[in-house]
Scaffold this motif. Structure first.
Motif, PDB file in Angstrom:
ATOM      1  N   GLN A   1       0.834  -1.202   0.000  1.00 59.77           N
ATOM      2  CA  GLN A   1       0.000   0.000   0.000  1.00 59.77           C
ATOM      3  C   GLN A   1       0.874   1.260   0.000  1.00 59.77           C
ATOM      4  O   GLN A   1       0.555   2.245  -0.663  1.00 59.77           O
ATOM      5  CB  GLN A   1      -0.928  -0.003   1.234  1.00 59.77           C
ATOM      6  CG  GLN A   1      -1.933   1.129   1.276  1.00 59.77           C
ATOM      7  CD  GLN A   1      -2.911   1.111   0.103  1.00 59.77           C
ATOM      8  OE1 GLN A   1      -3.215   0.040  -0.466  1.00 59.77           O
ATOM      9  NE2 GLN A   1      -3.395   2.277  -0.280  1.00 59.77           N
ATOM     10  N   THR A   2       1.993   1.196   0.750  1.00 60.62           N
ATOM     11  CA  THR A   2       2.910   2.351   0.810  1.00 60.62           C
ATOM     12  C   THR A   2       3.499   2.626  -0.574  1.00 60.62           C
ATOM     13  O   THR A   2       3.501   3.770  -1.046  1.00 60.62           O
ATOM     14  CB  THR A   2       4.054   2.061   1.823  1.00 60.62           C
ATOM     15  OG1 THR A   2       3.472   1.868   3.108  1.00 60.62           O
ATOM     16  CG2 THR A   2       5.046   3.209   1.888  1.00 60.62           C
ATOM     17  N   VAL A   3       3.970   1.572  -1.218  1.00 59.85           N
ATOM     18  CA  VAL A   3       4.587   1.734  -2.544  1.00 59.85           C
ATOM     19  C   VAL A   3       3.557   2.243  -3.553  1.00 59.85           C
ATOM     20  O   VAL A   3       3.847   3.111  -4.383  1.00 59.85           O
ATOM     21  CB  VAL A   3       5.206   0.387  -3.013  1.00 59.85           C
ATOM     22  CG1 VAL A   3       5.657   0.458  -4.467  1.00 59.85           C
ATOM     23  CG2 VAL A   3       6.370  -0.001  -2.116  1.00 59.85           C
ATOM     24  N   LYS A   4       2.318   1.725  -3.437  1.00 61.94           N
ATOM     25  CA  LYS A   4       1.247   2.130  -4.369  1.00 61.94           C
ATOM     26  C   LYS A   4       0.904   3.614  -4.185  1.00 61.94           C
ATOM     27  O   LYS A   4       0.563   4.317  -5.125  1.00 61.94           O
ATOM     28  CB  LYS A   4       0.008   1.263  -4.096  1.00 61.94           C
ATOM     29  CG  LYS A   4      -0.816   1.005  -5.347  1.00 61.94           C
ATOM     30  CD  LYS A   4      -1.738  -0.169  -5.178  1.00 61.94           C
ATOM     31  CE  LYS A   4      -2.914   0.191  -4.269  1.00 61.94           C
ATOM     32  NZ  LYS A   4      -3.846  -0.963  -4.140  1.00 61.94           N
ATOM     33  N   SER A   5       1.001   4.087  -2.946  1.00 58.53           N
ATOM     34  CA  SER A   5       0.607   5.472  -2.654  1.00 58.53           C
ATOM     35  C   SER A   5       1.635   6.488  -3.129  1.00 58.53           C
ATOM     36  O   SER A   5       1.312   7.647  -3.358  1.00 58.53           O
ATOM     37  CB  SER A   5       0.441   5.679  -1.148  1.00 58.53           C
ATOM     38  OG  SER A   5      -0.324   4.666  -0.602  1.00 58.53           O
ATOM     39  N   LEU A   6       2.872   6.065  -3.190  1.00 50.76           N
ATOM     40  CA  LEU A   6       3.935   7.020  -3.510  1.00 50.76           C
ATOM     41  C   LEU A   6       4.302   6.933  -4.974  1.00 50.76           C
ATOM     42  O   LEU A   6       4.282   5.860  -5.561  1.00 50.76           O
ATOM     43  CB  LEU A   6       5.192   6.700  -2.685  1.00 50.76           C
ATOM     44  CG  LEU A   6       5.107   6.926  -1.172  1.00 50.76           C
ATOM     45  CD1 LEU A   6       6.366   6.405  -0.494  1.00 50.76           C
ATOM     46  CD2 LEU A   6       4.918   8.394  -0.861  1.00 50.76           C
TER      47      LEU A   6
END
Lengths: 382, 285
Positions: free
Chosen positions: A309-314
């Motif tokens: 989710q972190t990678v997808k958000s950034l």
């Protein structure tokens, strides 16, 4: 004959041989505790008797300190102010030596400059305005000096003191790792925890990872790192250069043919330019770890899903905008710290003022720069 | 005299000696004043910074009212000895007694009383930069005595006048020359009329006239107030002017190599190190 006194001293007054004389016999210890009562008593007696001559009989004086000697001198001055002659009788030995240390003419000298008084409001506003203008002038002058020193360093990198650059990279960067890491980790943890209280009610726990990542990487990571480094290293730069100014070390550099800005400021700014962006990335990472701890332990998320989710958000622009800001912040922190150090005049107090000013000015400029970035990046759709 | 360990709280009163007390520079050395008790006693003092021993087994004493100069070449440990005597640095060995109080064994309260009984003039004056001169001088008067602010200001101005700084009470230390800062430092050190004054290089960096004025002031204070003085210096002119006795240190032995009146050491010492120092001869290599 009248008697008076307090503590360890006694005062006996009697008329002299001539009716216009007043004889004051002082016995016991005339010391600092007797200064005010003895003076008040003598003043009182002088006003009551209005003598033409005051005789201070000191044969029975047992001890005298410098305040007692001052009292005797002031008694003579009081009598003379009332138009009476004054004399000390039977003052012998070291007491006379002590009395001779006090020159009445020296004691009567008025202050050469008046005591500093509080200015009125208008004067204070005017003074503050002049100080701000002077400050601005000094800042522009330093920027000019720094620009020249930087161009020289780029043209001839051998001029740069690379050993100093490495030293300051260690001081600003390596030594700053623990505090930057701890604060960032806790910040990530707090953001995650506070946001989870709201997002959990919508079943949107997974978005805690997005919130922590975007908030930290775009805004809070660069700002928190910059604020911490301004407090830790910006102040240290100002104190170091300020103390060198006070000890005339900066003057020594100038007369040895060095440019103090090249010698002292360039290595600090270069070191900050290298390590502050790296510290910012480290801060982002630790904050994400803090958020992950809340996500995994408190929100039943897996490590894999949190990272996903972190990678997808950034996206890349989030990271690059944070890094771009941190480069500007590095120049501000090191530049302001050095500039404030170079403005020190006087002693320890001026070093303290420069240090405080370095931190406050750097923080103000960091926030202003961040605001400018926010507006510019919005219009650039970055 | 009520007080602790023979020291009166916060002040030192002195009986006036009708004969005039100490007069002239010539002390009745080596006997000294017969009844004078010791003001300072240093026994087997060892001073070290970490593993680096600077002084080892130093022994000497200072009588009340005596002016003792600690002399020696650069780096022999003069200032280190002074700072260990006044208790700024802990001793690596031995003991120091000031006015009969063992500085290492004294409680905080006793130390505070002892410290109010002596004044120190540091090499740079060590004035507080944010205070004007009067505030610097009146600080101990307001904190350690019952004087009102008005009386403290009167005494403070008198102290400044004693060191020829009348009129400078509202100046900040940064507005003064080095010599004036030292004189102001002396005024502050004398604020409580201490029984003992310590000086760290009082003439260093001063022009000959200012240095001579400071020497004269030291002599006058010693004569008028009977103040015991320990002075670190290597200025020969000052040593001859002010010292009753010289304690000479040497770097190689890490201790004292000679003691005595300066002229006696100059004229009769058989130790070449002492003779070289007093005749300003460069050491042979």
């Amino acid at each position: 004959m009248a008697q008076a006194g307090s503590g360890n001293f006694r005062l006996e007054s009697s008329p002299g041989k001539s009716g216009d004389d007043l004889v004051l016999s002082i016995s016991g210890c005339l010391d600092r505790s007797a200064l005010e009562p003895a003076l008040a008593e003598v003043r009182n007696l002088l006003q009551q008797n209005r003598p033409k001559r005051l005789i201070l009989e000191l044969g029975k004086l047992e001890s005298l300190d410098s305040a007692g000697a001052l009292a005797l001198t002031m008694m003579q001055q009081e009598a003379q102010a009332m138009g009476a002659a004054a004399e000390l009788k039977n003052l012998a030995g070291s007491a006379a030596d002590l009395q001779s240390l006090l020159d009445p003419q020296e004691l009567a000298k008025p202050p050469l400059i008046p005591e500093a008084r509080k200015q009125d409001f208008i004067s204070e506003v005017g003074q503050s305005f002049l100080e701000v203008m002077d400050d601005f002038k000094q800042m522009v002058t330093f920027l000019g000096d720094f620009a020249i020193a930087s161009v020289r360093a780029i043209k001839n990198p051998k001029l740069v003191r690379w050993s100093d650059v490495a030293l300051y990279m260690e001081k600003v960067g390596v030594d700053g790792l623990p505090i930057v890491g701890l604060i960032s980790f806790l910040l990530g943890l707090i953001i995650a925890f506070m946001s989870s209280l709201q997002l959990a009610s919508f079943g949107a726990n997974i978005f805690v990872a997005s919130l922590v990542a975007v908030a930290m990487v775009r805004e809070l990571g660069p700002i928190m790192t910059a604020v911490l480094i301004a407090g830790r290293s910006g102040s240290a730069f100002a104190a170091e250069i300020g103390t060198m100014k006070v000890n005339e070390e900066v003057d020594a550099l100038s007369v040895m043919g060095y440019n103090p800005v090249s010698f002292l400021a360039v290595p600090k700014v270069l070191a900050s330019l290298i390590v502050i962006p790296l510290l910012t990335l480290y801060s982002d990472l630790l904050a994400i770890l803090g958020g992950m701890m809340v996500g995994v332990l408190g929100l039943d998320l897996t490590v894999y899903s949190y990272v996903q989710q972190t990678v997808k958000s950034l996206d890349v622009s989030d990271v690059t905008s944070g890094l771009a800001k941190s480069i500007f912040f590095a120049v501000i922190i090191a530049g302001v710290g050095c500039q404030r150090g170079f403005t020190v005049r006087g002693g320890a107090q001026a070093v303290g003022s420069a240090t405080t000013s370095a931190v406050v000015t750097a923080m103000f400029l960091i926030i202003v720069t961040d605001s400018i970035f926010a507006i510019v990046l919005h219009y650039l759709e970055w | 005299m009520g007080g602790t360990n023979g020291i009166e709280q916060g002040q030192t009163r002195r009986r006036i000696d009708p004969s005039g007390g100490i007069s002239g520079r010539e002390y009745d050395w080596p006997q000294g004043p017969p009844a004078a008790p010791l003001a300072i006693k240093v026994e087997n003092l060892t001073a070290a910074y970490g593993e680096d021993v600077i002084l080892k087994d130093v022994n000497f004493s200072v009588k009340r009212g005596e002016v003792v100069v600690i002399a020696g070449g650069s780096g022999c440990g003069k200032s280190t000895l002074l700072k260990h005597i006044i208790g700024l640095y802990p001793l690596a060995g031995g003991r120091v007694e000031i006015n009969g109080v063992d500085m290492a064994a004294a409680s905080d309260r006793e130390l505070s009383v002892v410290r109010q009984g002596f004044g120190v003039l540091f090499q740079s004056g060590a004035l507080f930069g944010s205070f004007n001169l009067l505030e610097n001088v009146t600080l101990p008067l307001l904190d350690f005595t019952n004087l009102s602010r008005r009386a403290a200001n009167l005494v403070g101005r008198a102290k400044l006048a004693m060191v020829n700084l009348a009129g400078y009470e509202n100046h900040l230390p940064s507005e003064l020359s080095g010599g004036m800062q030292k004189r102001a430092g002396l005024a502050r050190a004398m604020a409580l009329d201490p029984a003992i004054l310590f000086f760290d290089e009082p003439s260093a960096g001063l022009d000959p006239i200012t240095a001579a004025e400071l020497d004269r002031l030291i002599i006058r204070i010693n004569q008028a107030m009977g103040t015991t003085m320990v002075i670190v210096t290597h200025e020969l002119a000052s040593i001859y002017n002010i010292a009753h006795r010289v304690v000479m240190l040497d770097k190689t032995v890490k201790g004292i190599i000679a003691q005595g009146p300066p002229k006696e050491l100059r004229d009769s010492s058989s130790d070449p190190r002492v003779s070289d120092f007093f005749h300003r001869r460069p050491a042979e290599r």
